[in-house]
Write a protein that holds these residues in place. Structure first.
Motif, PDB file in Angstrom:
ATOM      1  N   THR A  75       0.831  -1.200   0.000  1.00 16.98           N
ATOM      2  CA  THR A  75       0.000   0.000   0.000  1.00 16.98           C
ATOM      3  C   THR A  75       0.863   1.246   0.000  1.00 16.98           C
ATOM      4  OG1 THR A  75      -1.712  -1.198   1.212  1.00 16.98           O
ATOM      5  CG2 THR A  75      -1.848   1.203   1.217  1.00 16.98           C
ATOM      6  N   THR A 302      -6.824   1.508  12.577  1.00 15.58           N
ATOM      7  CA  THR A 302      -7.846   1.672  11.561  1.00 15.58           C
ATOM      8  C   THR A 302      -9.003   0.722  11.857  1.00 15.58           C
ATOM      9  OG1 THR A 302      -6.979   0.012  10.030  1.00 15.58           O
ATOM     10  CG2 THR A 302      -6.048   2.231   9.882  1.00 15.58           C
ATOM     11  N   TRP A 355     -12.463   5.874   7.764  1.00 16.29           N
ATOM     12  CA  TRP A 355     -12.803   6.217   6.375  1.00 16.29           C
ATOM     13  C   TRP A 355     -12.508   5.029   5.457  1.00 16.29           C
ATOM     14  CZ3 TRP A 355      -9.764   6.909   1.859  1.00 16.29           C
ATOM     15  CH2 TRP A 355     -10.485   7.421   0.760  1.00 16.29           C
ATOM     16  N   SER A 357     -11.553   3.356   2.168  1.00 15.77           N
ATOM     17  CA  SER A 357     -11.007   3.626   0.842  1.00 15.77           C
ATOM     18  C   SER A 357     -11.826   2.904  -0.219  1.00 15.77           C
ATOM     19  CB  SER A 357      -9.546   3.156   0.757  1.00 15.77           C
ATOM     20  OG  SER A 357      -9.124   3.051  -0.587  1.00 15.77           O
ATOM     21  N   ALA A 367      -3.863   3.099   5.367  1.00 21.29           N
ATOM     22  CA  ALA A 367      -4.633   4.101   4.634  1.00 21.29           C
ATOM     23  C   ALA A 367      -4.685   5.434   5.348  1.00 21.29           C
ATOM     24  CB  ALA A 367      -6.053   3.592   4.388  1.00 21.29           C
ATOM     25  N   ASP A 368      -4.418   5.456   6.637  1.00 17.57           N
ATOM     26  CA  ASP A 368      -4.500   6.698   7.414  1.00 17.57           C
ATOM     27  C   ASP A 368      -3.255   7.569   7.313  1.00 17.57           C
ATOM     28  OD1 ASP A 368      -3.215   4.615   8.699  1.00 17.57           O
ATOM     29  OD2 ASP A 368      -3.878   5.171  10.710  1.00 17.57           O
ATOM     30  N   THR A 381      -0.848   7.624  -3.624  1.00 20.56           N
ATOM     31  CA  THR A 381      -2.082   7.823  -2.866  1.00 20.56           C
ATOM     32  C   THR A 381      -3.316   7.542  -3.716  1.00 20.56           C
ATOM     33  OG1 THR A 381      -1.974  10.200  -3.339  1.00 20.56           O
ATOM     34  CG2 THR A 381      -1.108   9.462  -1.223  1.00 20.56           C
ATOM     35  N   LEU A 385      -6.084   5.265  -2.371  1.00 19.84           N
ATOM     36  CA  LEU A 385      -7.200   5.993  -1.785  1.00 19.84           C
ATOM     37  C   LEU A 385      -8.218   6.477  -2.803  1.00 19.84           C
ATOM     38  CD1 LEU A 385      -5.158   8.210   0.713  1.00 19.84           C
ATOM     39  CD2 LEU A 385      -6.086   5.922   1.090  1.00 19.84           C
ATOM     40  N   PRO A 389      -9.705  11.504  -2.363  1.00 17.58           N
ATOM     41  CA  PRO A 389      -9.771  11.306  -0.913  1.00 17.58           C
ATOM     42  C   PRO A 389     -10.143  12.624  -0.242  1.00 17.58           C
ATOM     43  CG  PRO A 389      -7.499  11.447  -1.636  1.00 17.58           C
ATOM     44  CD  PRO A 389      -8.340  11.397  -2.877  1.00 17.58           C
TER      45      PRO A 389
END
Length: 455
Positions: A75, A302, A355, A357, A367-368, A381, A385, A389
């Motif tokens: 990621t 997360t 949140w 994705s 993802a944060d 990103t 995302l 985003p």
């Protein structure tokens, strides 16, 4: 110190360092803080780097301990940079900064991989907000955490402690305040933060701590030693310092990843911090109850960690049932840490990143990070995302982290590790970017079981 557009020359106790200036941001990349861990130093405690006798070119990222990525795709963009000087760090600072608070960011990667050169860790937005960011490298896998006879335990943690010593001695030259250091990290980096916070040896090296999707990641010595024996067999060498030392780091890391890929060997934390030495004499949870009591701690996870990709209803049911392994590994660490620090003089604050994705299928592991760093335009990103985003979420999350690093207490109430603990929820579907909530880390009762399990 002199600075012109494009080139920045810094005089520090470490020596003359030549970096780059872009607008109001100064970057000094790949500065060695220890002698290269090669030859006799490969499996030895880190040695502070001698003062540079010639100006050091800090215009590009230094060598990384990662030679082989943990997965084919990750990621986070995690470049591998060749070279021997893997014990280096990068400094990103505001132009004309003076006595700025310092954020030392420890990368993740299961203690087997990861790269401090990731564009997601660029500190340009922190520099904009008056913070100096430092990203150190540390030894990984066998070289950093294998239990080998005659080798000091926890070499990777010892590397990080030496990096913090370098910060204390040199960061004032970059506009940072050595008495206002926050140590932070994500995943394995967050676990390293908790380990250092729990350690008497780590005491005094930082004033605040942030653990992003961290946990209590101590290795089981019996499992790690068994893994090392099987690794030696696979590589055709004895599982000793001399045996592994006769192979390149690349070859050893390749062997680790191949062995992990076999049936039953997919645990990303097979090698990590060990309990029983001067750094971690007791388990991290026990150490947190007595060490670092005056250090404020912000930690969270997360909502989905490694459980993305499921439709919303199925994902909610999985959480309600308490069946996810990652709940035990990551989310349960949050109330557990708060409970360990229940009597601390400094507070413990919890958050949950929710949140989802649209690309990854949930609020998943990593993802944060672009939101906390406020780098939604960084390479990679969009692939993780999506193309849009929410910028307002990045603004809110980054502002909370900036305020914490600047020494302010979070706006929500601290946690004690009891049911109903308050937490800050980021990016819940249909909600405002931030919302204070309670009970998000409470134990749940799986439907029909009558048995409580940690979520």
């Amino acid at each position: 110190m002199t600075a012109v557009e494009g080139v920045d020359v810094m005089e520090a106790p470490a020596g003359t360092i030549i970096g780059r200036r872009t607008g109001r941001v100064r970057r000094f990349l790949g500065i060695p803080f220890a002698e290269a861990p090669v030859g006799a130093r490969r499996f030895a405690a880190p040695v502070p780097r001698s003062r540079f006798t010639q100006p050091f070119d800090a215009s590009r990222h230094g060598a990384t301990s990662q030679r082989v990525p943990l997965f084919a795709t990750t990621t986070i963009p995690e470049p591998s940079v060749p070279g021997d000087d893997v014990l280096n760090l990068s400094v990103v600072a505001p132009v004309d900064g003076e006595s700025c608070p310092v954020l030392v960011w420890i990368h993740g990667g299961g203690f087997l991989a990861g790269s401090p050169a990731s564009p997601w860790y660029d500190g340009r937005s922190f520099a904009r907000d008056g913070i100096v960011t430092v990203t150190p490298g540390y030894r990984l896998g066998v070289d950093g955490f294998a239990p080998l006879d005659g080798v000091p335990p926890n070499l990777g943690l010892r590397d990080l402690l030496l990096a913090l010593d370098w910060v204390r001695e040199n960061i004032a030259a970059f506009g940072g305040d050595p008495d206002r250091v926050t140590v932070a990290g994500q995943s394995a980096g967050g676990g390293a933060v908790l380990a250092l916070l729990s350690s008497r040896v780590g005491s005094g090296r930082f004033r605040r701590a942030v653990s992003v999707s961290g946990g209590f990641f101590e290795s089981r010595e019996d499992a790690a030693r068994d893994f090392v024996v099987r690794l030696g067999d696979r590589l055709g060498v004895p599982p000793t310092r001399a045996g592994f030392g006769g192979l390149t780091v690349e070859r050893v890391q390749q062997g680790v990843h191949l062995l992990r890929g076999e049936a039953g060997d997919d645990d990303p934390l097979v090698l990590g911090p060990f309990v029983g030495d001067d750094i971690l004499p007791v388990p991290v949870a026990d150490g947190l109850a007595v060490q670092g009591q005056g250090v404020p701690l912000l930690l969270g996870a997360t909502g989905d960690e490694f459980d993305g990709g499921a439709p919303g209803s199925r994902n909610a049911a999985a959480r309600a049932a308490g069946t996810r392994v990652t709940d035990t590994l990551f989310r349960a660490a949050c109330p557990r840490a708060a409970a360990s620090r229940r009597d601390a003089t400094a507070g413990t604050w919890l958050y949950s990143f929710e949140w989802p994705s649209p690309v990854l299928g949930g609020a998943v592991h990593c993802a944060d990070i672009p939101f906390f760093f406020d780098v939604l335009d960084a390479p990679g990103t969009a692939e993780a995302l999506g193309t849009r985003p929410p910028a307002e979420l990045a603004t809110a999350m980054h502002a909370d982290l900036v305020a914490f690093v600047h020494g302010r207490s979070p706006a929500w109430e601290p946690a004690t590790g009891r049911p109903g603990d308050p937490a800050r929820e980021y990016g819940g579907p249909g909600a405002e970017p931030t919302a204070d909530t309670t009970g998000v880390f409470d134990p749940v009762v799986p439907a029909g079981s009558g048995t409580a399990e940690a979520c």
